[in-house]
Design a protein around this motif. Sequence first.
Motif, PDB file in Angstrom:
ATOM      1  N   PRO A  98    -126.968 -24.144 -29.141  1.00  0.00           N
ATOM      2  CA  PRO A  98    -127.112 -23.548 -30.485  1.00  0.00           C
ATOM      3  C   PRO A  98    -128.551 -23.684 -30.983  1.00  0.00           C
ATOM      4  O   PRO A  98    -129.242 -24.667 -30.691  1.00  0.00           O
ATOM      5  N   ARG A  99    -129.019 -22.701 -31.735  1.00  0.00           N
ATOM      6  CA  ARG A  99    -130.379 -22.690 -32.286  1.00  0.00           C
ATOM      7  C   ARG A  99    -130.333 -22.234 -33.733  1.00  0.00           C
ATOM      8  O   ARG A  99    -129.363 -21.604 -34.165  1.00  0.00           O
ATOM      9  N   ASP A 100    -131.419 -22.523 -34.439  1.00  0.00           N
ATOM     10  CA  ASP A 100    -131.532 -21.975 -35.798  1.00  0.00           C
ATOM     11  C   ASP A 100    -131.764 -20.469 -35.733  1.00  0.00           C
ATOM     12  O   ASP A 100    -131.269 -19.713 -36.557  1.00  0.00           O
ATOM     13  N   GLU A 101    -132.566 -20.034 -34.747  1.00  0.00           N
ATOM     14  CA  GLU A 101    -132.810 -18.622 -34.524  1.00  0.00           C
ATOM     15  C   GLU A 101    -132.697 -18.328 -33.036  1.00  0.00           C
ATOM     16  O   GLU A 101    -133.028 -19.184 -32.206  1.00  0.00           O
ATOM     17  N   TYR A 102    -132.259 -17.118 -32.730  1.00  0.00           N
ATOM     18  CA  TYR A 102    -132.092 -16.733 -31.325  1.00  0.00           C
ATOM     19  C   TYR A 102    -133.157 -15.689 -30.972  1.00  0.00           C
ATOM     20  O   TYR A 102    -133.138 -14.578 -31.519  1.00  0.00           O
ATOM     21  N   PRO A 103    -134.121 -16.055 -30.097  1.00  0.00           N
ATOM     22  CA  PRO A 103    -135.211 -15.135 -29.757  1.00  0.00           C
ATOM     23  C   PRO A 103    -134.680 -13.803 -29.241  1.00  0.00           C
ATOM     24  O   PRO A 103    -133.629 -13.747 -28.584  1.00  0.00           O
ATOM     25  N   ALA A 104    -135.433 -12.751 -29.512  1.00  0.00           N
ATOM     26  CA  ALA A 104    -135.000 -11.407 -29.128  1.00  0.00           C
ATOM     27  C   ALA A 104    -134.739 -11.301 -27.630  1.00  0.00           C
ATOM     28  O   ALA A 104    -133.747 -10.689 -27.201  1.00  0.00           O
ATOM     29  N   ASP A 105    -135.596 -11.900 -26.810  1.00  0.00           N
ATOM     30  CA  ASP A 105    -135.397 -11.723 -25.375  1.00  0.00           C
ATOM     31  C   ASP A 105    -134.211 -12.517 -24.857  1.00  0.00           C
ATOM     32  O   ASP A 105    -133.622 -12.147 -23.840  1.00  0.00           O
ATOM     33  N   LEU A 106    -133.832 -13.588 -25.544  1.00  0.00           N
ATOM     34  CA  LEU A 106    -132.611 -14.309 -25.182  1.00  0.00           C
ATOM     35  C   LEU A 106    -131.405 -13.404 -25.414  1.00  0.00           C
ATOM     36  O   LEU A 106    -130.494 -13.320 -24.578  1.00  0.00           O
ATOM     37  N   VAL A 107    -131.399 -12.722 -26.560  1.00  0.00           N
ATOM     38  CA  VAL A 107    -130.323 -11.778 -26.867  1.00  0.00           C
ATOM     39  C   VAL A 107    -130.353 -10.614 -25.884  1.00  0.00           C
ATOM     40  O   VAL A 107    -129.314 -10.177 -25.369  1.00  0.00           O
ATOM     41  N   ARG A 108    -131.540 -10.107 -25.591  1.00  0.00           N
ATOM     42  CA  ARG A 108    -131.693  -8.967 -24.669  1.00  0.00           C
ATOM     43  C   ARG A 108    -131.172  -9.324 -23.280  1.00  0.00           C
ATOM     44  O   ARG A 108    -130.448  -8.537 -22.648  1.00  0.00           O
ATOM     45  N   ARG A 109    -131.506 -10.506 -22.824  1.00  0.00           N
ATOM     46  CA  ARG A 109    -131.060 -10.921 -21.490  1.00  0.00           C
ATOM     47  C   ARG A 109    -129.562 -11.164 -21.455  1.00  0.00           C
ATOM     48  O   ARG A 109    -128.885 -10.838 -20.469  1.00  0.00           O
ATOM     49  N   ALA A 110    -129.018 -11.725 -22.524  1.00  0.00           N
ATOM     50  CA  ALA A 110    -127.567 -11.924 -22.595  1.00  0.00           C
ATOM     51  C   ALA A 110    -126.839 -10.584 -22.578  1.00  0.00           C
ATOM     52  O   ALA A 110    -125.834 -10.411 -21.876  1.00  0.00           O
TER      53      ALA A 110
END
Length: 508
Positions: A98-110
């Motif tokens: 869990p994070r305070d914010e989820y980087p765009a590329d983490l979301v993109r890769r998921a």
Amino acid sequence: MSAAYAGYQAPAVTVSSSLPKRAGAAVLIVPVVSSGDDGAEQATAKVLAGPSLPAEAVGQIESALQALGAKGGAEQVTRVVVPALPVASVLAVGLGKPRDEYPADLVRRAAGAAARALNGTEKVLTTLSELDVSAAVEGLILGSYRFTAFRSDKTAPKDSGLREIVALSTDAKSAKQAAQRAADIGAAVATARDLVNTPPSHLFPAEFASRAKALGEAVGLTVEILDEKALEKGGYGGIIGVGKGSSRPPRLVRLTHKGAKRKGKRVALVGKGITFDTGGISIKPAANMHHMTSDMGGAAAVIATVVLAAKQKLPIDVIATVPMAENMPSSTAQRPGDVLTQYGGITVEVLNTDAEGRLILADAIVRAGEDDPDYLIETSTLTGAQTVALGARTPGVMGSDEFRDRVADLSQAVGENAWAMPLPEELKDDLKSTVADLANVSGSRFAGMLVAGTYLREFVPEGVQWAHIDIAGPAYNTSGPWGYTGKGGTGVPTRTMFAVLEDIAANG
């Protein structure tokens, strides 16, 4: 075939503020995180619940994941059936801790990992869009990308693949605009991938030029194509020299987007378009030579980028200059020791015919400079030394210090992760020739990428901010799929160049 070439057709993208009452055979993609240390025995997957998901459904998803031992590790995917939801199944995809914010590329890769696991699903809904709608849509489009143009009925996929994406977001109005922009970016990258993945038997300079023309004219670009006769007459010695060993002659394509209403910023794009590279007389080893189908990856990305700039109506002028040639050994091929004259008059001793990319790029850079650009970005699968220095996924950026760093920063922000590299002044001495103005290679085995960048710098007009992006490794994935990147052409650095164009449009 080329006359009708329209590029990659992305899945339809819509935005909804809530789950539909019925979604039939659709799959819902839901992000989950690890409740403990990522991958630890005691970790369990927890749903990142947005307003789209009722509490009952969240409970059912988490119970099913716990029963299956899913831990929410990054890019881990698990499919479950959830009776409380109006979809055929739920695909949970991990984001790690869990994070305070989820980087765009983490979301993109998921999103990309989820798309690769869809197994032919035609329609998906996703709450990843509640974290970052642009990243979710890009990741789904790129992760679902498949190149099947040369598959017969015997091996072609029986399913139709992903056709529709529904991004769930409570702010549907702003999300709709972001989702459409992301779909256009995803389609541009996938178009570059298509061009790279097309085998050299079917993508040679004349055909490549025809496809570029079709793509450009479809969005209103001005297109100019110089054939071998015009190139010879115009003094494009680098392009002619590299291409004369092939029975399929070279081309130079110019694509112009006029976006500035008055005198605004002008950006030149240049991309290497070697449709196949044997190395010429300095022939490459046979092992893995088939990967040289990707040696036009820079040209593919440049074409996709200028088309995208027109589609997005960027308020700047963008002019792409794309040299295309096939580097082959034959009785007409240039020889090590030959001297050619680059466009603009600089003479070059060709010590190694496998250092051909810089020869065609130099011609194109000089021609691009005649358009009086404020910025010049060029990209190519320039040197194997890039992979030695930075590996298979990290492009190297060389050029004017300030602009080079700007390009690298923007590349890292969009997930293509380019890294700034220096151009030490002393390397120019390694390019001295005893018979011409320059040699095309150094006598040293060191700093090969930087030596190539130093060579290109000699042709950049004074006062122009420029950057070269070396994508020798990143343009073509020879290993297994990961994130939103499959095997074969990657489309790098299309997203980097478009981000730079947007930044210039916004900030000058």
